[in-house]
Write an enzyme that holds these catalytic residues in place. Structure first.
Site, PDB file in Angstrom:
ATOM      1  N   LYS A 111      -7.254   2.087  -2.240  1.00 55.67           N
ATOM      2  CA  LYS A 111      -6.853   1.940  -0.878  1.00 55.67           C
ATOM      3  C   LYS A 111      -7.008   2.745   0.005  1.00 55.67           C
ATOM      4  CE  LYS A 111      -4.913  -0.808   2.226  1.00 55.67           C
ATOM      5  NZ  LYS A 111      -5.455  -1.913   2.902  1.00 55.67           N
ATOM      6  N   SER A 148       1.107  -1.093   0.056  1.00 53.07           N
ATOM      7  CA  SER A 148       0.047  -0.149   0.128  1.00 53.07           C
ATOM      8  C   SER A 148       0.757   1.293  -0.123  1.00 53.07           C
ATOM      9  CB  SER A 148      -0.802  -0.031   1.214  1.00 53.07           C
ATOM     10  OG  SER A 148      -1.591  -1.094   1.447  1.00 53.07           O
TER      11      SER A 148
HETATM   12  P1  NAD Z   1       5.735  -5.540   7.576  1.00 51.76           P
HETATM   13  O1  NAD Z   1       6.480  -4.420   8.152  1.00 51.76           O
HETATM   14  O2  NAD Z   1       5.320  -6.823   8.619  1.00 51.76           O
HETATM   15  O3  NAD Z   1       6.619  -6.260   6.531  1.00 51.76           O
HETATM   16  C1  NAD Z   1       7.330  -5.837   5.504  1.00 51.76           C
HETATM   17  C2  NAD Z   1       8.483  -6.397   5.213  1.00 51.76           C
HETATM   18  O4  NAD Z   1       9.400  -5.859   3.922  1.00 51.76           O
HETATM   19  C3  NAD Z   1       9.690  -6.532   6.070  1.00 51.76           C
HETATM   20  O5  NAD Z   1       9.882  -7.715   6.583  1.00 51.76           O
HETATM   21  C4  NAD Z   1      10.737  -5.914   5.894  1.00 51.76           C
HETATM   22  O6  NAD Z   1      12.074  -6.609   6.397  1.00 51.76           O
HETATM   23  C5  NAD Z   1      10.571  -6.044   4.338  1.00 51.76           C
HETATM   24  N1  NAD Z   1      11.688  -5.041   3.614  1.00 51.76           N
HETATM   25  C6  NAD Z   1      11.538  -3.609   3.787  1.00 51.76           C
HETATM   26  N2  NAD Z   1      12.345  -3.134   2.876  1.00 51.76           N
HETATM   27  C7  NAD Z   1      12.765  -4.062   1.962  1.00 51.76           C
HETATM   28  C8  NAD Z   1      13.735  -4.010   0.866  1.00 51.76           C
HETATM   29  N3  NAD Z   1      14.240  -3.043   0.360  1.00 51.76           N
HETATM   30  N4  NAD Z   1      13.675  -5.087   0.328  1.00 51.76           N
HETATM   31  C9  NAD Z   1      13.385  -6.385   0.755  1.00 51.76           C
HETATM   32  N5  NAD Z   1      12.593  -6.518   1.929  1.00 51.76           N
HETATM   33  C10 NAD Z   1      12.168  -5.353   2.548  1.00 51.76           C
HETATM   34  O7  NAD Z   1       4.480  -4.958   6.893  1.00 51.76           O
HETATM   35  P2  NAD Z   1       3.083  -5.598   6.501  1.00 51.76           P
HETATM   36  O8  NAD Z   1       2.419  -5.726   7.469  1.00 51.76           O
HETATM   37  O9  NAD Z   1       3.485  -7.022   6.040  1.00 51.76           O
HETATM   38  O10 NAD Z   1       2.562  -4.809   5.342  1.00 51.76           O
HETATM   39  C11 NAD Z   1       3.095  -4.834   4.132  1.00 51.76           C
HETATM   40  C12 NAD Z   1       2.307  -3.776   3.274  1.00 51.76           C
HETATM   41  O11 NAD Z   1       0.928  -4.246   3.286  1.00 51.76           O
HETATM   42  C13 NAD Z   1       2.179  -2.453   3.931  1.00 51.76           C
HETATM   43  O12 NAD Z   1       2.163  -1.512   2.622  1.00 51.76           O
HETATM   44  C14 NAD Z   1       0.705  -2.322   4.450  1.00 51.76           C
HETATM   45  O13 NAD Z   1       0.219  -1.074   4.693  1.00 51.76           O
HETATM   46  C15 NAD Z   1       0.066  -3.450   3.630  1.00 51.76           C
HETATM   47  N6  NAD Z   1      -1.167  -3.862   4.425  1.00 51.76           N
HETATM   48  C16 NAD Z   1      -0.815  -4.461   5.835  1.00 51.76           C
HETATM   49  C17 NAD Z   1      -1.835  -5.077   6.520  1.00 51.76           C
HETATM   50  C18 NAD Z   1      -1.619  -5.578   7.828  1.00 51.76           C
HETATM   51  O14 NAD Z   1      -2.753  -6.173   8.361  1.00 51.76           O
HETATM   52  N7  NAD Z   1      -0.341  -5.666   8.230  1.00 51.76           N
HETATM   53  C19 NAD Z   1      -3.070  -5.100   5.848  1.00 51.76           C
HETATM   54  C20 NAD Z   1      -3.382  -4.673   4.390  1.00 51.76           C
HETATM   55  C21 NAD Z   1      -2.116  -4.092   3.781  1.00 51.76           C
END
Ligand code: NAD
Length: 296
Positions: free
Chosen positions: A170, A95
């Protein structure tokens, strides 16, 4: 098919596992090694960076926190585009700001790599169960071609339009949830201060015009005193910030988002950033000196 998954966080891990279960050859990378280990145990192949993981795959999926992470992972040094090869395609499921999506998509197109955006809604549970709601943007032909992969992770898929339309959709969703959560808190705290139990008010109004999924879900968290994420407050601040920036860039008024942003930032600064964004309700509770408990 050879697929790679970049970003193995709360959402990415279960989404990637579902692709494995569906029988795809999965290559994975995350900047946090611990996140990779769990996927390798489930059968995925670990790669050393975003370039290598892209080079090994036909379809590259990214699930990263925000716009700067997506730019770094795709456009940066040792990034996805450095691993480009004939036929490679990208699906960014993070997102992020719609303007950033268009910027990254343009750079990919110039490098000859087509990109689809597909942010999701439905949280960790939806990711585990493969029932996420997907909001897609990009070339319709690319969307049609990649839909079978998306379907593995999705309960519903909506094609919203050109690149940027998915993340715009979104942001509308995130804006409504943020403001509505604060609105529910404001109204229920007022009711509680007047001496009427939150549960009584809720049961009286839930099936009327004020009823909503936000009312059901977020008020229940307050009444149960359980603010465990769910959807982290700090991620919601990120989304609301992207909504504000988008609104301001386009000349759309955003007074409610600005107000709720201050409340959310206060709660994050006082230590609640990792709790569910419903914790913004405590902002109202603390000022009024009342808690929206079931027993109250
Ligand atoms: P998170 O922070 O748990 O996971 C993100 C991952 O990306 C981490 O493991 C991090 O180490 C990795 N990362 C960061 N930079 C990187 C790079 N340059 N190369 C490789 N890996 C990298 O986040 P999440 O909760 O999994 O959310 C991910 C996306 O989904 C966000 O945009 C969030 O807004 C969206 N989202 C989350 C939820 C939720 O409930 N958590 C629900 C809907 C949408």
């Amino acid at each position: 098919m050879k697929i790679c998954f970049i970003g193995l966080g709360v959402m990415g891990r279960p989404m990637a596992k579902n692709l494995l279960k569906a029988g795809h050859e999965l290559h994975v990378f995350d900047v946090v090694p611990k996140a990779i280990a769990e996927l390798v145990e489930a059968g995925a192949i670990a790669e050393e960076n975003n370039k290598a993981v892209a080079a090994a795959s036909e379809v590259v999926i990214t699930m990263l926190p925000n716009s700067p992470h997506v730019k770094t992972a795709i456009l940066g040094a040792n990034g996805v585009l450095e691993g480009k090869h004939e036929g490679m395609k990208i699906i960014d499921m993070s997102s992020i700001a719609p303007l950033a999506t268009r910027e990254v998509g343009k750079a990919c197109a110039e490098a000859g790599v087509p990109m689809l955006e597909s942010p999701v809604s439905g949280g960790e549970i939806g990711a585990i169960n493969g029932t996420l709601a997907l909001m897609c943007g990009g070339e319709k032909a690319l969307f049609d071609e990649l839909s079978p992969i998306l379907e593995i992770m999705a309960g519903s898929i909506t094609y919203c339009g050109d690149l940027g339309a998915g993340n715009t959709t979104k942001l509308v969703n995130q804006h409504i949830i943020a403001v509505e959560t604060a609105m529910v808190a404001e109204a229920f705290v007022m009711g509680a201060k007047a001496g009427v139990k939150p549960e009584v008010v809720y049961n009286a109004i839930k099936n009327g015009y004020a009823g909503s999924k936000v009312l059901d879900g977020k008020l229940a968290m307050a009444m149960d005193r359980n603010f465990k994420a769910g959807f982290r407050l700090d991620l919601h601040i990120k989304d609301l910030n992207n909504a504000l920036e988008t609104g301001h860039a386009l000349g759309a008024p955003m007074p409610l988002a600005s107000l709720v942003m201050d409340e959310m930032k206060f709660m994050s600064a006082t230590g609640y950033g990792s709790e569910d964004s419903a914790v913004v309700m405590r902002y109202y509770e603390q000022i009024a000196g009342v808690e929206l408990t079931r027993g109250m």
